[in-house]
Design a protein around this motif. Structure first.
Motif, PDB file in Angstrom:
ATOM      1  N   ASP A  56     -72.131  94.808 -16.166  1.00 48.54           N
ATOM      2  CA  ASP A  56     -70.985  94.898 -17.071  1.00 48.54           C
ATOM      3  C   ASP A  56     -70.719  96.333 -17.513  1.00 48.54           C
ATOM      4  OD1 ASP A  56     -69.751  92.458 -17.181  1.00 48.54           O
ATOM      5  OD2 ASP A  56     -70.910  91.702 -18.873  1.00 48.54           O
ATOM      6  N   CYS A  57     -69.435  96.645 -17.652  1.00 46.17           N
ATOM      7  CA  CYS A  57     -68.982  97.953 -18.119  1.00 46.17           C
ATOM      8  C   CYS A  57     -67.663  97.718 -18.841  1.00 46.17           C
ATOM      9  CB  CYS A  57     -68.793  98.883 -16.921  1.00 46.17           C
ATOM     10  SG  CYS A  57     -68.014 100.441 -17.368  1.00 46.17           S
ATOM     11  N   TRP A  58     -67.603  98.114 -20.112  1.00 44.55           N
ATOM     12  CA  TRP A  58     -66.450  97.790 -20.970  1.00 44.55           C
ATOM     13  C   TRP A  58     -65.633  99.056 -21.200  1.00 44.55           C
ATOM     14  CZ3 TRP A  58     -67.205  93.032 -24.392  1.00 44.55           C
ATOM     15  CH2 TRP A  58     -66.003  92.647 -24.991  1.00 44.55           C
ATOM     16  N   LEU A  59     -64.368  99.038 -20.797  1.00 43.14           N
ATOM     17  CA  LEU A  59     -63.508 100.198 -21.017  1.00 43.14           C
ATOM     18  C   LEU A  59     -62.803 100.074 -22.363  1.00 43.14           C
ATOM     19  CD1 LEU A  59     -61.383 102.088 -18.444  1.00 43.14           C
ATOM     20  CD2 LEU A  59     -60.482 101.683 -20.729  1.00 43.14           C
ATOM     21  N   LEU A  60     -62.861 101.167 -23.128  1.00 48.11           N
ATOM     22  CA  LEU A  60     -62.398 101.167 -24.512  1.00 48.11           C
ATOM     23  C   LEU A  60     -61.310 102.230 -24.653  1.00 48.11           C
ATOM     24  CD1 LEU A  60     -65.033 101.463 -27.391  1.00 48.11           C
ATOM     25  CD2 LEU A  60     -62.603 101.823 -27.634  1.00 48.11           C
TER      26      LEU A  60
ATOM     27  N   ILE B  40     -60.656 101.723 -13.534  1.00 45.08           N
ATOM     28  CA  ILE B  40     -60.899 100.338 -13.123  1.00 45.08           C
ATOM     29  C   ILE B  40     -61.168 100.272 -11.623  1.00 45.08           C
ATOM     30  CG2 ILE B  40     -59.807  98.068 -12.857  1.00 45.08           C
ATOM     31  CD1 ILE B  40     -58.381  98.605 -15.539  1.00 45.08           C
ATOM     32  N   GLN B  41     -60.420 101.055 -10.851  1.00 43.55           N
ATOM     33  CA  GLN B  41     -60.600 101.063  -9.392  1.00 43.55           C
ATOM     34  C   GLN B  41     -61.950 101.661  -8.997  1.00 43.55           C
ATOM     35  OE1 GLN B  41     -58.461  99.673  -7.393  1.00 43.55           O
ATOM     36  NE2 GLN B  41     -56.510  99.625  -8.501  1.00 43.55           N
ATOM     37  N   ALA B  42     -62.315 102.760  -9.685  1.00 43.37           N
ATOM     38  CA  ALA B  42     -63.419 103.579  -9.155  1.00 43.37           C
ATOM     39  C   ALA B  42     -64.736 103.437  -9.902  1.00 43.37           C
ATOM     40  CB  ALA B  42     -63.007 105.052  -9.155  1.00 43.37           C
ATOM     41  N   GLN B  43     -64.711 102.924 -11.130  1.00 41.50           N
ATOM     42  CA  GLN B  43     -65.934 103.009 -11.931  1.00 41.50           C
ATOM     43  C   GLN B  43     -66.564 101.667 -12.287  1.00 41.50           C
ATOM     44  OE1 GLN B  43     -66.670 106.152 -14.598  1.00 41.50           O
ATOM     45  NE2 GLN B  43     -64.581 106.921 -14.486  1.00 41.50           N
ATOM     46  N   GLY B  44     -66.109 100.613 -11.628  1.00 41.43           N
ATOM     47  CA  GLY B  44     -66.758  99.317 -11.864  1.00 41.43           C
ATOM     48  C   GLY B  44     -66.519  98.740 -13.242  1.00 41.43           C
ATOM     49  N   VAL B  45     -65.394  99.061 -13.851  1.00 38.10           N
ATOM     50  CA  VAL B  45     -65.059  98.460 -15.150  1.00 38.10           C
ATOM     51  C   VAL B  45     -64.972  96.941 -14.981  1.00 38.10           C
ATOM     52  CG1 VAL B  45     -63.251  98.226 -16.906  1.00 38.10           C
ATOM     53  CG2 VAL B  45     -63.820 100.496 -15.966  1.00 38.10           C
ATOM     54  N   SER B  46     -65.695  96.200 -15.831  1.00 35.42           N
ATOM     55  CA  SER B  46     -65.641  94.741 -15.715  1.00 35.42           C
ATOM     56  C   SER B  46     -64.847  94.103 -16.839  1.00 35.42           C
ATOM     57  CB  SER B  46     -67.056  94.151 -15.666  1.00 35.42           C
ATOM     58  OG  SER B  46     -67.744  94.414 -16.861  1.00 35.42           O
ATOM     59  N   ILE B  47     -64.783  94.769 -17.992  1.00 34.85           N
ATOM     60  CA  ILE B  47     -64.029  94.236 -19.132  1.00 34.85           C
ATOM     61  C   ILE B  47     -63.219  95.369 -19.741  1.00 34.85           C
ATOM     62  CG2 ILE B  47     -64.159  92.947 -21.312  1.00 34.85           C
ATOM     63  CD1 ILE B  47     -66.902  91.986 -20.587  1.00 34.85           C
ATOM     64  N   ILE B  48     -62.009  95.063 -20.143  1.00 30.57           N
ATOM     65  CA  ILE B  48     -61.184  96.044 -20.836  1.00 30.57           C
ATOM     66  C   ILE B  48     -60.454  95.335 -21.964  1.00 30.57           C
ATOM     67  CG2 ILE B  48     -59.366  95.771 -19.072  1.00 30.57           C
ATOM     68  CD1 ILE B  48     -58.469  98.615 -19.754  1.00 30.57           C
ATOM     69  N   SER B  49     -60.391  95.986 -23.128  1.00 28.82           N
ATOM     70  CA  SER B  49     -59.650  95.435 -24.262  1.00 28.82           C
ATOM     71  C   SER B  49     -58.318  96.156 -24.353  1.00 28.82           C
ATOM     72  CB  SER B  49     -60.416  95.671 -25.565  1.00 28.82           C
ATOM     73  OG  SER B  49     -61.654  95.036 -25.533  1.00 28.82           O
ATOM     74  N   VAL B  50     -57.224  95.392 -24.421  1.00 31.24           N
ATOM     75  CA  VAL B  50     -55.890  95.989 -24.478  1.00 31.24           C
ATOM     76  C   VAL B  50     -54.989  95.184 -25.399  1.00 31.24           C
ATOM     77  CG1 VAL B  50     -55.917  97.024 -22.170  1.00 31.24           C
ATOM     78  CG2 VAL B  50     -55.194  94.643 -22.446  1.00 31.24           C
ATOM     79  N   VAL B  51     -53.849  95.813 -25.755  1.00 30.97           N
ATOM     80  CA  VAL B  51     -52.760  95.051 -26.373  1.00 30.97           C
ATOM     81  C   VAL B  51     -51.647  94.956 -25.342  1.00 30.97           C
ATOM     82  CG1 VAL B  51     -53.410  95.735 -28.708  1.00 30.97           C
ATOM     83  CG2 VAL B  51     -51.732  97.089 -27.464  1.00 30.97           C
ATOM     84  N   ALA B  52     -50.662  94.101 -25.629  1.00 30.78           N
ATOM     85  CA  ALA B  52     -49.651  93.773 -24.611  1.00 30.78           C
ATOM     86  C   ALA B  52     -48.955  95.008 -24.050  1.00 30.78           C
ATOM     87  CB  ALA B  52     -48.627  92.800 -25.199  1.00 30.78           C
ATOM     88  N   VAL B  53     -48.590  95.949 -24.931  1.00 27.97           N
ATOM     89  CA  VAL B  53     -47.842  97.109 -24.468  1.00 27.97           C
ATOM     90  C   VAL B  53     -48.659  97.935 -23.465  1.00 27.97           C
ATOM     91  CG1 VAL B  53     -48.493  98.403 -26.532  1.00 27.97           C
ATOM     92  CG2 VAL B  53     -46.507  99.127 -25.242  1.00 27.97           C
ATOM     93  N   MET B  54     -49.965  98.009 -23.663  1.00 28.02           N
ATOM     94  CA  MET B  54     -50.826  98.734 -22.717  1.00 28.02           C
ATOM     95  C   MET B  54     -50.847  98.026 -21.367  1.00 28.02           C
ATOM     96  SD  MET B  54     -54.163  99.468 -25.079  1.00 28.02           S
ATOM     97  CE  MET B  54     -54.113 100.567 -26.500  1.00 28.02           C
TER      98      MET B  54
END
Lengths: 513, 513
Positions: free
Chosen positions: A204-208, A246-260
C-alpha cells in the motif's frame, strides 16, 4: 482519564522498529524512511521542548503540505502537546481570532509562511514563535536557531484518551469552533477504514494532495504510521504530476474531492492513458459527487469509493465499499465498523427513505468542542453527534446525503459557512441585512454569493463592500458576487430562508424575453 | 465501566448488514451466509433467554468444532452472557471442578457431548442444561425442547469493557485459573493481527482446525465477524481434507501448530503437490517450532508466519511478519501494534540477547483471573503481564522464545502443566514425591513423563498409578510413562528441579556398554 489498556506504543516509533528502512514519506524533493522520520521527530521534539512546549501545550502550525508539517505533527506527539493546524488560506484577521480563541502557547511556521508568522507574532507578543527549516542537503527539518533540550523526557506511549489536535470548523452558527480530536479518534478512524478498504502492508502507498490542515489530510499522516505504509505528499494538487505518480510510483490509494478527480480524468484523456491496477482505491470525499462523474468513473473502471465524513468524525465515517460502487451509485455507503448511524426526524429514528438529520456515534466521533460546553451539548446527546447534514438511508442501510449542514457551501472541497460570511458583511455599519448561498460553478462545484440589504440612505456599492470583506475572509470564502437588494426572503418568524436566495436572484434578474 | 466510546455495534449484526449474502461459515456439511448466521444467533439467543440465561450469566459450552459452537458464541453475545468453553478432552472430574470453580449457571452441549452433559448435570442438579441440535434440512441450530422467549431484549451493541469469555489455563501453580477475556481484548487482537498480516476483505478466508475451546480457535470466530471474512471450520484436523480445502476453496490464512503443519507437508509430498498462491499465511503457533520444519517451509515457499501468544494475551501477541520469515528464522517476531514487550531479568528490563521473563502490556492483554485477586496480583503489575515464559530479544527487538512457562510441556499444541499432573499423583496416599517433565516425541512434539518416589513400604506399580490417574487427567496430560525412583532431584532449598528429571532418567538407565 487513565483507562487501563488505553496506552499504545508511539506509532511512528513502532513503525521505525518494525520496518526501519522502508520509505515512510515521499515528497517531490526528498524521501525519508521510517527510521529517519522517527529520528527527525525526536530531534524536533527536543527543539520544541527548548522553545517551551510541554505536555498539553497548544501549538499552532502554519505550514504548507510537506515534510516540515509531517515532522512537526510527530514531534508534538512525542511531547504530548496539542496540534492546532491553521488553515493557510485564512486571512490575517481570521488567524488572529483563531489563535486567541484556542489560547495558543506557540506558533510554528514553515519557510513559506514566515512573513505571516511575523505578523501574527506582532499581534501576540507573548506567543512563542519558531520557524521550521527543511535542509535538503543534511536531510533534516529543524527549528531555526534553537538548541535542543536533551533533558525533557519524550513520550514513548500514546494515551488514546489524550487530545492530539484541535481543528477549527464553523458550522451553522458562523463562529468557528475547535473540534477536539483525540488519539482514540484517529486510531479508530484508521482501523475502521482499513477494515472496509482492506490493508496491504507490503504494497500500500497513499497519495496525499489534500491540505494537511484539514482532517482529511491530517488523518492520513496518522494512517501512515499506524499502518506502516508509505505516503506520498504533494504540496498542491496538480493533475499531471499526480497522474504520473499513480502511473510510476505504485500509488494504491488516493484521497480526492470531486473537482480534483475531474481534472485528473481530463489529464488522463489528454494523454490517452488509464490507471494501472495498482491503484486500488480512489477515496472521494468532501461533499456530494456529481452523478455524471461517478458514471464516468464506473465506465472507465476507476475504483472510486465514495465517503462521507466531517471534522467531528475524524474524516471518513460512512464509506461505500468498492464492491458496491456500481450497485449503489450516488450513495455514500455504510458506516465504518466503529461508527453507528441514525437518521433522526424530529427526535425519532427515521424509516428507510425518510430524510432527516444524519447522526453518528462511536469511538471515532468527537466528544465535543474546545471550551464551548453549550455548543457541545447542542450537538452531542448520549454520544450521538447531530451532524446537521440531511440524508436518508435505503432499506439496506446505505446513506444518501441530500444536503450538507443546513446551508453549507462546498467550494473545491473547502467548507464555506454562509453564516460566517454574513456575520462579516453585517458588521459593516451600512449593512442592514445579509444573506449568503452557494452558486453552481463548473470549476469549484460551488462558490458563495451574497445578497445585501443596505441601511436607509447608504450609497455603498458591491465593490466597496467586497473591498471591505477581502482582508476579513479567506479567498475561497469571499463572495463571487454581492447583490444589493431591497429585502431578503424570510419566513413568518423572520428567519432568513437561504434556500430561497437563488430563486430570489432569478426573480430579480431581467426577464430574457 | 461505561466508558464513552466503548460501545460498538454488534459485529455479526454489522457484517450481516454489510454483506448479507456472503458466506460467513463453511463446514463440510453446510455453509451459512452472514445473514443466516446472524438470524440463527438471534433465534438461539431467544431460546437461551427462555432457559434463564441473562446478562453476565456464566454459560459453559461443551461442544466440538462446528456450527452449534459458532452460533452459541454469537447468541451469548446478544445476551451479554459470558461464555465458558469447556475443553472436551478433560475428564469428568476435571470438568466438574471447572464448573464449580466458575460457578456456571448453565451448561450447553452439542449432540456429540450429550452423554457427558448428563453426567455433569447429575453432579450439579441446579445447573440449567440444554442441548444444541444442528438440523441440516432446516438449516438451523436450536436448543432441544425450548420455546423462544420473544420478550427478553437482545443487545445491539457490544460494550468493549464487558467480559466475553472466561477461559481456563493452568500455569505454574497447577491449579487452573479462569482468564477474563473482554470484548476489548478480542477487538484489539483482531485489529493488531490485521495490521501485521494485512486484510483482504474481498478474498480472505481463514481455515480453522484448532479447538474452539482454546483461545487460538475462539479468537478466529471473532475475527470472522470483525473482518467480515469467510471461515472454514473443521471438527478435527485431517491433513488430507485440509490440504484439499486449501487447493480448492481459496483458503488464504490457516492457523496451525507444528505437528499439524508437518502432517500437511507429508500429505502434500504423498500427492506431489504444492500450495497455491491464494494461501498467503500459515500462522504457526502453540509453542516453539522445530527449526528443520521452518527451513523446510522456507525451501518450499510455504508462507509460514510464526507467532507467540497465550490465553492471557487473547492468542497472538508477537508475530513474525511474512517479510521477515527467512531473515529471522526461529524468531517469534515482533509485538503486534497494540502490544508492548519487555524482557525482565530480576526486575530490570534486560539488554538485547539477555534472557529473562517475557512480559506483555496492552489492550489485548487480560486484566486478570476470575475471582483470584492474588493470582492476578502475582501475574500483572502496572498493566504488565509476566508470562512466565523465558526468552530474549535481539538488537532489532525480535523475540526468541527459549522456554515456555517454566516447565510447560506442549503436546500437539495443548499446554500440559507438570504441576497439575504432579498434584494428581501426589494426591495418591502412597506417593511421597512426584515430578513431571516433557519427553521429545516425533508425533506430538512432547509428551509428559512422570517420576514418582513412593512412601516406605508401598508396593504400588506404575500401571496401578496410571489407572488411578486416568479418570482424573485428560488423555493428553496422562504421563506416557511413570518411573518409580528412589528420590527426585532437588536444589538445596528442596525445590524440585524438573529440568534435571530427563538427565536423572539417563543416569538411572542401564549403561549400554
Amino acid at each position: 482519564m487513565n483507562i487501563p489498556g488505553s496506552q499504545l506504543p508511539n506509532w511512528l516509533q513502532r513503525s521505525a522498529e518494525n520496518t526501519p528502512q522502508k520509505i515512510a514519506v515521499s515528497t517531490p524533493e526528498i524521501e525519508w524512511s521510517f527510521a529517519e522520520l522517527n529520528q527527525q521527530a525526536i530531534q524536533l521534539a527536543r527543539q520544541l521542548a527548548a522553545l517551551g512546549v510541554r505536555q498539553n501545550s497548544r501549538v499552532a502550525l502554519l505550514a504548507s503540505n510537506g515534510l516540515p508539517f509531517v515532522v512537526c505533527v510527530h514531534a508534538l506527539m512525542r511531547l504530548g502537546a496539542i496540534l492546532v493546524p491553521l488553515n493557510v488560506r485564512l486571512t490575517l484577521e481570521e488567524q488572529v481570532w483563531l489563535l486567541r480563541d484556542v489560547d495558543a502557547l506557540a506558533l510554528v511556521s514553515d519557510q513559506q509562511y514566515h512573513t505571516r508568522a511575523s505578523e501574527l507574532k506582532q499581534a501576540f507578543p507573548a506567543l512563542l514563535e519558531a520557524r521550521l527549516l527543511l535542509d535538503l542537503a543534511d536531510r533534516q527539518v529543524t527549528l531555526q536557531n534553537i538548541a535542543p533540550d536533551l533533558h525533557t523526557p519524550l513520550l514513548d506511549e500514546i494515551d488514546l484518551e489524550a487530545i492530539q489536535a484541535i481543528m477549527y470548523t464553523s458550522g451553522t452558527t458562523g463562529t468557528p469552533k475547535g473540534v477536539l480530536i483525540t488519539y482514540k479518534m484517529q486510531w479508530w478512524n484508521a482501523l475502521g477504514s482499513s477494515l472496509n478498504l482492506g490493508h496491504h502492508p507490503e504494497s500500500d502507498c497513499w497519495l496525499l494532495c489534500m491540505p494537511l490542515f484539514h482532517i482529511g489530510g491530517l488523518s492520513i499522516l496518522l494512517k501512515n504510521v499506524i499502518y506502516g505504509i508509505r505516503i506520498i505528499v504533494y504540496e498542491k494538487f496538480d493533475a499531471r504530476s499526480i497522474n504520473q505518480a499513480i502511473q510510476a510510483q505504485g500509488v494504491s490509494i488516493i484521497s480526492v474531492v470531486a473537482v480534483m478527480l475531474q481534472r485528473m480524468l481530463a489529464d488522463l484523456d489528454d494523454r490517452q492513458q488509464h490507471y494501472p491496477t495498482t491503484l486500488r482505491c480512489v477515496l472521494l470525499g468532501g461533499g456530494p459527487a456529481p452523478r455524471p462523474l461517478l458514471e464516468e468513473c464506473a465506465r472507465r473502471h476507476v475504483p472510486v469509493v465514495q465517503t462521507y465524513g466531517l471534522t467531528e468524525s475524524c474524516s471518513q465515517a460512512v464509506t461505500l465499499a468498492p464492491g458496491d460502487a456500481l450497485r449503489k451509485l450516488g450513495s455514500a455507503g455504510r458506516p465504518l465498523l466503529p461508527v453507528q448511524l441514525h437518521i433522526m426526524d424530529e427526535e425519532k429514528v427515521a424509516q428507510p427513505h425518510q430524510p432527516g438529520i444524519i447522526c453518528l456515534k462511536g469511538p471515532s466521533i468527537t466528544t465535543g468542542y474546545d471550551h464551548r460546553p453549550e455548543a457541545t451539548a447542542a450537538t452531542i446527546t448520549d454520544g450521538w453527534l447531530a451532524t446537521g447534514d440531511i440524508g436518508y438511508v435505503d432499506e439496506e442501510g446505505y446513506l444518501y446525503v441530500l444536503d450538507r449542514r443546513n446551508d453549507l457551501i462546498i467550494s473545491g472541497g473547502e467548507n464555506v459557512y454562509p453564516a460566517e460570511i454574513e456575520a462579516i458583511l453585517l458588521a459593516h455599519p451600512e449593512v442592514e441585512e445579509a444573506g449568503v448561498c452557494g452558486q453552481a460553478d463548473p470549476q469549484w462545484g460551488q462558490v458563495p454569493i451574497a445578497f445585501v440589504h443596505l441601511k436607509a440612505g447608504s450609497s455603498l456599492s458591491s465593490d466597496m463592500l467586497l473591498a471591505y470583506a477581502t482582508p476579513k475572509l479567506a479567498r475561497y470564502k469571499l463572495p463571487r458576487a454581492i447583490h444589493i437588494v431591497d429585502q431578503l426572503p424570510r419566513n413568518s418568524a423572520g428567519k432568513l430562508l437561504r434556500r430561497e436566495l437563488p430563486n430570489y436572484l432569478i426573480a430579480k434578474m431581467p426577464k430574457k424575453h
